[in-house]
Write a protein that holds these residues in place. Structure first.
Motif, PDB file in Angstrom:
ATOM      1  N   LYS A  48     -65.832  -2.228 -34.634  1.00 40.34           N
ATOM      2  CA  LYS A  48     -66.400  -2.473 -33.304  1.00 40.34           C
ATOM      3  C   LYS A  48     -65.295  -2.767 -32.293  1.00 40.34           C
ATOM      4  N   LEU A  49     -64.277  -3.531 -32.705  1.00 43.76           N
ATOM      5  CA  LEU A  49     -63.152  -3.829 -31.820  1.00 43.76           C
ATOM      6  C   LEU A  49     -62.424  -2.550 -31.422  1.00 43.76           C
ATOM      7  N   VAL A  50     -62.234  -1.660 -32.390  1.00 44.37           N
ATOM      8  CA  VAL A  50     -61.559  -0.394 -32.118  1.00 44.37           C
ATOM      9  C   VAL A  50     -62.376   0.449 -31.137  1.00 44.37           C
ATOM     10  N   LYS A  51     -63.682   0.486 -31.331  1.00 37.17           N
ATOM     11  CA  LYS A  51     -64.557   1.273 -30.467  1.00 37.17           C
ATOM     12  C   LYS A  51     -64.552   0.755 -29.033  1.00 37.17           C
ATOM     13  N   GLN A  52     -64.381  -0.554 -28.866  1.00 39.62           N
ATOM     14  CA  GLN A  52     -64.419  -1.172 -27.538  1.00 39.62           C
ATOM     15  C   GLN A  52     -63.046  -1.261 -26.871  1.00 39.62           C
ATOM     16  N   ALA A  53     -61.985  -0.951 -27.617  1.00 35.77           N
ATOM     17  CA  ALA A  53     -60.618  -1.221 -27.156  1.00 35.77           C
ATOM     18  C   ALA A  53     -60.238  -0.478 -25.874  1.00 35.77           C
ATOM     19  N   HIS A  54     -60.866   0.644 -25.609  1.00 33.84           N
ATOM     20  CA  HIS A  54     -60.518   1.423 -24.413  1.00 33.84           C
ATOM     21  C   HIS A  54     -60.771   0.639 -23.128  1.00 33.84           C
ATOM     22  N   PRO A  94     -65.962  -9.445 -51.598  1.00 33.26           N
ATOM     23  CA  PRO A  94     -66.159  -8.088 -51.065  1.00 33.26           C
ATOM     24  C   PRO A  94     -67.070  -8.068 -49.846  1.00 33.26           C
ATOM     25  N   PHE A  95     -68.062  -8.951 -49.819  1.00 33.88           N
ATOM     26  CA  PHE A  95     -68.966  -8.970 -48.666  1.00 33.88           C
ATOM     27  C   PHE A  95     -68.239  -9.435 -47.406  1.00 33.88           C
ATOM     28  N   THR A  96     -67.417 -10.484 -47.532  1.00 32.99           N
ATOM     29  CA  THR A  96     -66.643 -10.950 -46.383  1.00 32.99           C
ATOM     30  C   THR A  96     -65.717  -9.857 -45.881  1.00 32.99           C
ATOM     31  N   MET A  97     -65.093  -9.143 -46.800  1.00 37.20           N
ATOM     32  CA  MET A  97     -64.208  -8.060 -46.397  1.00 37.20           C
ATOM     33  C   MET A  97     -64.976  -6.946 -45.692  1.00 37.20           C
ATOM     34  N   LEU A  98     -66.209  -6.704 -46.122  1.00 40.10           N
ATOM     35  CA  LEU A  98     -67.047  -5.696 -45.466  1.00 40.10           C
ATOM     36  C   LEU A  98     -67.366  -6.127 -44.038  1.00 40.10           C
ATOM     37  N   VAL A  99     -67.700  -7.399 -43.857  1.00 39.35           N
ATOM     38  CA  VAL A  99     -67.965  -7.924 -42.514  1.00 39.35           C
ATOM     39  C   VAL A  99     -66.749  -7.720 -41.618  1.00 39.35           C
ATOM     40  N   LEU A 100     -65.564  -8.036 -42.133  1.00 37.51           N
ATOM     41  CA  LEU A 100     -64.339  -7.879 -41.348  1.00 37.51           C
ATOM     42  C   LEU A 100     -64.089  -6.417 -40.986  1.00 37.51           C
ATOM     43  N   GLU A 101     -64.344  -5.521 -41.923  1.00 36.86           N
ATOM     44  CA  GLU A 101     -64.160  -4.092 -41.654  1.00 36.86           C
ATOM     45  C   GLU A 101     -65.104  -3.613 -40.550  1.00 36.86           C
ATOM     46  N   ASP A 128     -74.218  -3.478 -40.066  1.00 29.72           N
ATOM     47  CA  ASP A 128     -73.548  -3.067 -38.833  1.00 29.72           C
ATOM     48  C   ASP A 128     -74.489  -3.167 -37.634  1.00 29.72           C
ATOM     49  N   GLU A 129     -75.766  -2.924 -37.859  1.00 28.58           N
ATOM     50  CA  GLU A 129     -76.750  -3.002 -36.773  1.00 28.58           C
ATOM     51  C   GLU A 129     -77.158  -4.437 -36.450  1.00 28.58           C
ATOM     52  N   TYR A 130     -76.640  -5.389 -37.243  1.00 27.72           N
ATOM     53  CA  TYR A 130     -76.884  -6.810 -36.978  1.00 27.72           C
ATOM     54  C   TYR A 130     -75.649  -7.476 -36.365  1.00 27.72           C
ATOM     55  N   LEU A 131     -74.487  -7.216 -36.948  1.00 29.46           N
ATOM     56  CA  LEU A 131     -73.251  -7.861 -36.503  1.00 29.46           C
ATOM     57  C   LEU A 131     -72.928  -7.525 -35.046  1.00 29.46           C
ATOM     58  N   GLY A 132     -72.632  -8.551 -34.261  1.00 29.71           N
ATOM     59  CA  GLY A 132     -72.194  -8.322 -32.898  1.00 29.71           C
ATOM     60  C   GLY A 132     -73.206  -7.632 -32.016  1.00 29.71           C
ATOM     61  N   VAL A 176     -63.082 -16.785 -22.024  1.00 29.02           N
ATOM     62  CA  VAL A 176     -63.988 -16.779 -23.170  1.00 29.02           C
ATOM     63  C   VAL A 176     -63.222 -16.249 -24.378  1.00 29.02           C
ATOM     64  N   GLU A 177     -63.057 -17.094 -25.401  1.00 29.55           N
ATOM     65  CA  GLU A 177     -62.376 -16.638 -26.614  1.00 29.55           C
ATOM     66  C   GLU A 177     -63.425 -16.321 -27.668  1.00 29.55           C
ATOM     67  N   TRP A 178     -63.368 -15.050 -28.168  1.00 29.63           N
ATOM     68  CA  TRP A 178     -64.490 -14.584 -28.983  1.00 29.63           C
ATOM     69  C   TRP A 178     -64.186 -13.220 -29.574  1.00 29.63           C
ATOM     70  N   THR A 179     -64.541 -13.025 -30.811  1.00 29.30           N
ATOM     71  CA  THR A 179     -64.412 -11.704 -31.425  1.00 29.30           C
ATOM     72  C   THR A 179     -65.110 -10.647 -30.576  1.00 29.30           C
ATOM     73  N   HIS A 180     -66.299 -10.977 -30.060  1.00 34.82           N
ATOM     74  CA  HIS A 180     -67.125 -10.012 -29.335  1.00 34.82           C
ATOM     75  C   HIS A 180     -66.937 -10.088 -27.816  1.00 34.82           C
ATOM     76  N   GLY A 181     -65.796 -10.599 -27.379  1.00 35.87           N
ATOM     77  CA  GLY A 181     -65.569 -10.771 -25.945  1.00 35.87           C
ATOM     78  C   GLY A 181     -65.494  -9.485 -25.151  1.00 35.87           C
ATOM     79  N   ASN A 182     -65.299  -8.352 -25.822  1.00 32.08           N
ATOM     80  CA  ASN A 182     -65.217  -7.064 -25.126  1.00 32.08           C
ATOM     81  C   ASN A 182     -66.450  -6.202 -25.396  1.00 32.08           C
TER      82      ASN A 182
END
Length: 324
Positions: free
Chosen positions: A295-301, A283-290, A186-190, A241-247
């Motif tokens: 992070k998306l939920v935390k930034q959604a505001h 399972p690892f891919t699913m963990l990455v998605l979770e 989590d401290e690496y992703l995004g 900009v289209e991107w998972t981390h755009g927000n």
């Protein structure tokens, strides 16, 4: 004479175009092949649901653009289309850009996936290495490291099954590995450890400061597929900009974040339907998605526009209810 300031006169009718665009969107036909983002090898498949969502978003986007562009001396703004895996970021960003162009408002679609520090295969390897390194350290810290547990972890790693939560039911010591590995991942992703957010932010700022041309990165899937193209921005007013981390909080220059939402269950169903061999992701891919979803939920505001998987515009409160 500053040629950048002269460009304002070129766009003096922007307000008129924006006001008309929202009412004419339903009359703009969408051809089968439209320009899309700048990620090398990226293929988009536009369906009716993407078109419907883009048409729903567009009038709201135009309203937001009117305010943001009016405040910019070059009549420019940056839009980020973000969301989880399989939600249609590339398709909808391309459609919004096409609709803007059709309304006479110059737009360019940029892919944030060009800006990790490592090409995809190395970045995937770094993600997995980070998870496993921190997981092993977690076992040491928890005092559960011994010959038997190490042998079991190695067995699961060899089978790409060491992020499987099901192991918690039979091996209680596994919690130390999973929790520590997840925290490290989590401290690496995004984060800036994975992605050059500073470069993306600098590009956005240069665009809003009136740059005629920008050097934009291109990242393919191998070491030889890495270069920069000089892109003409002289007649562009909107950078999408289209991107998972755009927000992401690591960027300061996004004017209008647009969140394409999907619940974890909807994301999983999409990935199931997309797998031709019928197998689920590891399972690892699913963990990455979770973790990315969290992070998306935390930034959604911060999102100015949120649209559900079903294609409905929703408020932040409605979004929170959906994600419970």
């Amino acid at each position: 004479m500053n040629t950048k300031y002269n460009k304002v006169t070129v766009f003096k009718d922007t307000d008129d175009k924006l006001s008309k665009a929202a009412t004419t969107v339903s009359n703009i036909s969408i051809p089968d092949d439209i320009p899309h983002g700048d990620m090398p090898g990226d293929k988009i498949e536009i369906g009716e649901s993407h078109i419907a969502k883009a048409r729903t978003i567009f009038p709201l986007l135009v309203k937001e653009l009117s305010e943001k562009m009016a405040a910019n001396p070059y009549k420019r703004a940056v839009v980020a289309v973000c969301g989880g895996s399989g939600v249609g970021k590339s398709e909808i960003a391309s459609l919004l850009s096409y609709l803007l162009e059709s309304a006479g408002i110059g737009s360019y679609t940029m892919s944030g996936d060009n800006y990790p520090h490592r090409i995809p295969m190395y970045n995937d390897a770094e993600r997995l290495h980070t998870f496993r390194k921190e997981g092993i350290r977690g076992m040491v810290d928890a005092g559960v490291m011994n010959a038997d547990t190490v042998a079991k972890i190695r067995e699961w790693q060899a089978a790409d099954d060491d992020a499987n939560k099901a192991h918690l039911e039979t091996d209680t010591w596994f919690r130390s590995y999973l929790e520590a590995g997840s925290k490290g991942l989590d401290e690496y992703l995004g984060t800036p450890n994975e992605t050059d957010f500073a470069e993306v932010d600098q590009i956005m700022k240069a665009f809003k400061d009136g740059a005629d041309k920008l050097w934009l990165k291109r990242m393919g899937r191998d070491e030889a597929s890495l270069w920069y193209d000089e892109v003409d921005m002289s007649e562009k007013q909107v950078l999408i900009v289209e991107w998972t981390h755009g927000n992401s909080d690591y960027m300061s220059q996004v004017d209008i974040p647009v969140l394409l939402n999907s619940t974890p269950a909807e994301t999983l169903e999409h990935r199931r339907s997309r797998n031709r061999d019928g197998k689920l992701d590891s399972p690892f891919t699913m963990l990455v998605l979770e973790l990315e979803q969290a992070k998306l939920v935390k930034q959604a505001h911060k999102a100015k526009i949120i649209i559900s998987k079903a294609g409905d515009i929703i408020s932040f409160d409605q979004f929170q209810e959906l994600m419970k």
